[in-house]
Design an enzyme around this catalytic site. Structure first.
Site, PDB file in Angstrom:
ATOM      1  N   GLY A   7       0.834  -1.207   0.000  1.00 30.69           N
ATOM      2  CA  GLY A   7       0.000   0.000   0.000  1.00 30.69           C
ATOM      3  C   GLY A   7       0.860   1.245   0.000  1.00 30.69           C
ATOM      4  N   THR A   9       1.596   3.192  -2.524  1.00 24.38           N
ATOM      5  CA  THR A   9       1.304   4.231  -3.514  1.00 24.38           C
ATOM      6  C   THR A   9       0.449   5.372  -2.949  1.00 24.38           C
ATOM      7  OG1 THR A   9      -0.562   2.897  -4.272  1.00 24.38           O
ATOM      8  CG2 THR A   9       1.477   2.707  -5.540  1.00 24.38           C
ATOM      9  N   PHE A  12      -0.889   5.989   4.361  1.00 27.93           N
ATOM     10  CA  PHE A  12       0.038   5.606   5.433  1.00 27.93           C
ATOM     11  C   PHE A  12       1.292   4.938   4.864  1.00 27.93           C
ATOM     12  CE2 PHE A  12      -4.028   4.606   8.104  1.00 27.93           C
ATOM     13  CZ  PHE A  12      -4.302   5.946   8.213  1.00 27.93           C
ATOM     14  N   ARG A  32      -0.332  -1.492  -6.553  1.00 26.30           N
ATOM     15  CA  ARG A  32      -0.902  -1.884  -7.849  1.00 26.30           C
ATOM     16  C   ARG A  32      -0.676  -0.834  -8.926  1.00 26.30           C
ATOM     17  NH1 ARG A  32      -6.950  -2.934  -6.181  1.00 26.30           N
ATOM     18  NH2 ARG A  32      -6.379  -0.968  -5.176  1.00 26.30           N
ATOM     19  N   ARG A  33      -0.717   0.448  -8.555  1.00 25.25           N
ATOM     20  CA  ARG A  33      -0.631   1.480  -9.596  1.00 25.25           C
ATOM     21  C   ARG A  33       0.814   1.686 -10.029  1.00 25.25           C
ATOM     22  NH1 ARG A  33      -4.476   5.612  -6.518  1.00 25.25           N
ATOM     23  NH2 ARG A  33      -3.691   4.347  -4.815  1.00 25.25           N
ATOM     24  N   ASP A  54      -0.863  -7.101  -6.933  1.00 25.05           N
ATOM     25  CA  ASP A  54      -2.108  -7.052  -6.183  1.00 25.05           C
ATOM     26  C   ASP A  54      -1.950  -8.059  -5.043  1.00 25.05           C
ATOM     27  OD1 ASP A  54      -4.737  -7.557  -5.305  1.00 25.05           O
ATOM     28  OD2 ASP A  54      -5.564  -7.094  -7.283  1.00 25.05           O
ATOM     29  N   TYR A 147     -16.141  -4.061   6.638  1.00 23.43           N
ATOM     30  CA  TYR A 147     -14.841  -3.396   6.796  1.00 23.43           C
ATOM     31  C   TYR A 147     -14.336  -3.571   8.230  1.00 23.43           C
ATOM     32  CZ  TYR A 147     -11.180   0.023   7.270  1.00 23.43           C
ATOM     33  OH  TYR A 147      -9.971   0.600   7.540  1.00 23.43           O
ATOM     34  N   THR A 182      -6.725  10.469   3.808  1.00 23.38           N
ATOM     35  CA  THR A 182      -5.877   9.876   2.764  1.00 23.38           C
ATOM     36  C   THR A 182      -6.815   9.650   1.572  1.00 23.38           C
ATOM     37  OG1 THR A 182      -6.434   7.642   3.470  1.00 23.38           O
ATOM     38  CG2 THR A 182      -4.498   8.615   4.509  1.00 23.38           C
ATOM     39  N   GLU A 183      -6.436   8.747   0.680  1.00 24.59           N
ATOM     40  CA  GLU A 183      -7.367   8.430  -0.415  1.00 24.59           C
ATOM     41  C   GLU A 183      -8.439   7.426   0.029  1.00 24.59           C
ATOM     42  OE1 GLU A 183      -5.207   7.278  -3.913  1.00 24.59           O
ATOM     43  OE2 GLU A 183      -3.930   9.036  -3.765  1.00 24.59           O
TER      44      GLU A 183
HETATM   45  P1  NDP Z   1      -5.169   4.837   0.844  1.00 28.40           P
HETATM   46  O1  NDP Z   1      -6.356   4.555   0.002  1.00 28.40           O
HETATM   47  O2  NDP Z   1      -4.580   6.202   0.801  1.00 28.40           O
HETATM   48  O3  NDP Z   1      -4.026   3.755   0.570  1.00 28.40           O
HETATM   49  C1  NDP Z   1      -4.345   2.412   0.422  1.00 28.40           C
HETATM   50  C2  NDP Z   1      -3.203   1.703  -0.253  1.00 28.40           C
HETATM   51  O4  NDP Z   1      -3.512   0.307  -0.389  1.00 28.40           O
HETATM   52  C3  NDP Z   1      -2.917   2.225  -1.648  1.00 28.40           C
HETATM   53  O5  NDP Z   1      -1.521   2.365  -1.780  1.00 28.40           O
HETATM   54  C4  NDP Z   1      -3.421   1.126  -2.567  1.00 28.40           C
HETATM   55  O6  NDP Z   1      -2.602   1.147  -3.700  1.00 28.40           O
HETATM   56  C5  NDP Z   1      -3.179  -0.109  -1.701  1.00 28.40           C
HETATM   57  N1  NDP Z   1      -3.997  -1.255  -2.088  1.00 28.40           N
HETATM   58  C6  NDP Z   1      -5.335  -1.370  -2.031  1.00 28.40           C
HETATM   59  N2  NDP Z   1      -5.717  -2.571  -2.494  1.00 28.40           N
HETATM   60  C7  NDP Z   1      -4.575  -3.231  -2.837  1.00 28.40           C
HETATM   61  C8  NDP Z   1      -4.301  -4.500  -3.378  1.00 28.40           C
HETATM   62  N3  NDP Z   1      -5.300  -5.375  -3.658  1.00 28.40           N
HETATM   63  N4  NDP Z   1      -3.020  -4.857  -3.624  1.00 28.40           N
HETATM   64  C9  NDP Z   1      -2.028  -3.994  -3.358  1.00 28.40           C
HETATM   65  N5  NDP Z   1      -2.216  -2.777  -2.834  1.00 28.40           N
HETATM   66  C10 NDP Z   1      -3.479  -2.402  -2.587  1.00 28.40           C
HETATM   67  O7  NDP Z   1      -5.623   4.478   2.336  1.00 28.40           O
HETATM   68  P2  NDP Z   1      -4.835   4.554   3.731  1.00 28.40           P
HETATM   69  O8  NDP Z   1      -3.403   4.812   3.565  1.00 28.40           O
HETATM   70  O9  NDP Z   1      -5.625   5.428   4.612  1.00 28.40           O
HETATM   71  O10 NDP Z   1      -5.066   3.056   4.206  1.00 28.40           O
HETATM   72  C11 NDP Z   1      -3.988   2.205   4.557  1.00 28.40           C
HETATM   73  C12 NDP Z   1      -4.513   1.180   5.547  1.00 28.40           C
HETATM   74  O11 NDP Z   1      -4.960   1.858   6.712  1.00 28.40           O
HETATM   75  C13 NDP Z   1      -5.700   0.373   5.058  1.00 28.40           C
HETATM   76  O12 NDP Z   1      -5.532  -0.953   5.486  1.00 28.40           O
HETATM   77  C14 NDP Z   1      -6.894   1.014   5.747  1.00 28.40           C
HETATM   78  O13 NDP Z   1      -7.935   0.104   5.951  1.00 28.40           O
HETATM   79  C15 NDP Z   1      -6.255   1.423   7.054  1.00 28.40           C
HETATM   80  N6  NDP Z   1      -6.901   2.504   7.794  1.00 28.40           N
HETATM   81  C16 NDP Z   1      -7.208   3.693   7.199  1.00 28.40           C
HETATM   82  C17 NDP Z   1      -7.766   4.701   7.947  1.00 28.40           C
HETATM   83  C18 NDP Z   1      -8.184   5.999   7.340  1.00 28.40           C
HETATM   84  O14 NDP Z   1      -9.089   6.654   7.908  1.00 28.40           O
HETATM   85  N7  NDP Z   1      -7.551   6.471   6.279  1.00 28.40           N
HETATM   86  C19 NDP Z   1      -7.992   4.554   9.373  1.00 28.40           C
HETATM   87  C20 NDP Z   1      -7.645   3.258   9.908  1.00 28.40           C
HETATM   88  C21 NDP Z   1      -7.095   2.300   9.128  1.00 28.40           C
HETATM   89  P3  NDP Z   1      -2.954   0.704  -5.175  1.00 28.40           P
HETATM   90  O15 NDP Z   1      -4.371   1.137  -5.428  1.00 28.40           O
HETATM   91  O16 NDP Z   1      -1.940   1.366  -6.033  1.00 28.40           O
HETATM   92  O17 NDP Z   1      -2.776  -0.768  -5.121  1.00 28.40           O
HETATM   93  C1  8X3 Z   2     -10.869   3.751   9.024  1.00 30.57           C
HETATM   94  C2  8X3 Z   2     -11.254   4.530  10.232  1.00 30.57           C
HETATM   95  O1  8X3 Z   2     -13.218   5.356  11.600  1.00 30.57           O
HETATM   96  O2  8X3 Z   2     -13.406   5.412   9.158  1.00 30.57           O
HETATM   97  O3  8X3 Z   2     -10.464   2.503   9.392  1.00 30.57           O
HETATM   98  O4  8X3 Z   2     -13.483   3.288  10.285  1.00 30.57           O
HETATM   99  S1  8X3 Z   2     -12.928   4.656  10.318  1.00 30.57           S
END
Ligand code: NDP
Ligand code: 8X3
Length: 247
Positions: A7, A9, A12, A32-33, A54, A147, A182-183
């Site tokens: 993750g 790209t 976090f 992936r991207r 992926d 989720y 984030t995204e």
């Molecule tokens: P983003 O969407 O900014 O980043 C998610 C990353 O995961 C991207 O780099 C994406 O890259 C990668 N990804 C998604 N699916 C796949 C796949 N099948 N294979 C490889 N890479 C994958 O989100 P966050 O940085 O916020 O999220 C990171 C983690 O933190 C996640 O597990 C999320 O559930 C968790 N989280 C997020 C919170 C939030 O509020 N933002 C809070 C708590 C937890 P690409 O598409 O290029 O593959």
């Molecule tokens: C993402 C945080 O609060 O949107 O895991 O579920 S919340």
């Protein structure tokens, strides 16, 4: 150290890679991207090995570990950040494909990366798995359904791993953030405007806040295992999506 980040790209994963690059670690960057991956890999001022895959593809994950160049072969740390939420509607109206993709990515993808990484860690008698969970693992909220359940898996898997790995020298940590900008929400809502609105009027976490916690976990001495970190925006409290929104 050699550190593999999924993750990378966005969000976090990306901020963690930027922080770790400053300390000149060797970084295995997974996403992936393809274009973004290359751009990020080229921009980091440290040794990198970018792998476009992926995490839901078990054989691709296996092959990544088998084909790591000599310099990157001994993976000291894995940061499992790849993950996503899809939709926030009630369970009874949800598309089953969305549920399946969350399970495949947040559970099975994390499992694959972890399991293959453990082979080398076991041989060397050291290593660290840092999982990115979420407060949604234990705070139910409307639309959190599958989720949150995937993140409950991450929480319990981390703890069970810790027990199985006890005495091997391999450490396990679970980072559980609240809402961060984030995204994540663009992916969840499939709509930029809705994502922007979600973060308006209050202060969510920034990806840098979570990356700083991950860096701190990685920098602990061998005799210290950080089990769990719960990190919330001051403006968000129990109830998951209850935020201190102004206006
Ligand atoms: P983003 O969407 O900014 O980043 C998610 C990353 O995961 C991207 O780099 C994406 O890259 C990668 N990804 C998604 N699916 C796949 C796949 N099948 N294979 C490889 N890479 C994958 O989100 P966050 O940085 O916020 O999220 C990171 C983690 O933190 C996640 O597990 C999320 O559930 C968790 N989280 C997020 C919170 C939030 O509020 N933002 C809070 C708590 C937890 P690409 O598409 O290029 O593959
Ligand atoms: C993402 C945080 O609060 O949107 O895991 O579920 S919340």
């Amino acid at each position: 150290m050699t550190i593999l980040i999924t993750g990378v790209t966005s969000g976090f994963g990306l901020e963690t890679a930027k922080l770790l690059a400053k300390d000149e670690h060797r970084l295995i960057l997974v996403g992936r991207r393809k274009d973004r991956l290359k751009e990020i890999s080229d921009s980091l001022k440290t040794k990198t090995h970018a792998v476009n895959l992926d995490v839901t593809d078990r054989s691709a994950v296996k092959s990544m570990f088998e084909k790591l160049p000599a310099e990157f072969k001994d993976v000291d740390v894995v940061v499992n950040s790849a993950g996503l939420a899809l939709g926030m509607g009630p369970a009874q109206d949800t598309d089953l494909d969305d549920w399946e993709q969350m399970v495949d990515t947040n559970i099975k993808g994390l499992m694959y990366v972890t399991r293959f990484a453990l082979n080398g860690m076991k041989k060397r008698g050291s290593g660290l798995i840092v999982n990115v969970g979420s407060v949604s693992a234990f705070m139910p909220y409307r639309g959190g359904n599958v989720y949150g359940a995937t993140k409950a898996f991450v929480r319990q898997f981390s703890r069970n791993l810790r027990i199985d790995l006890f005495g091997t020298g391999i450490k396990v940590s679970n980072i559980e953030p609240g809402a961060a900008e984030t995204e994540f929400s663009v992916v969840r809502f499939r709509d930029q405007q809705q994502a922007d609105d979600y973060y308006k009027g209050w202060n969510p976490l920034k990806p840098e806040d979570v990356a700083a916690a991950i860096l701190w976990v990685i920098n602990q001495p061998q005799h210290v295992n950080i089990e769990n970190i719960e990190i919330m925006p001051t403006d968000q409290t129990f109830g998951g999506s209850i935020t201190n929104k102004k206006g």
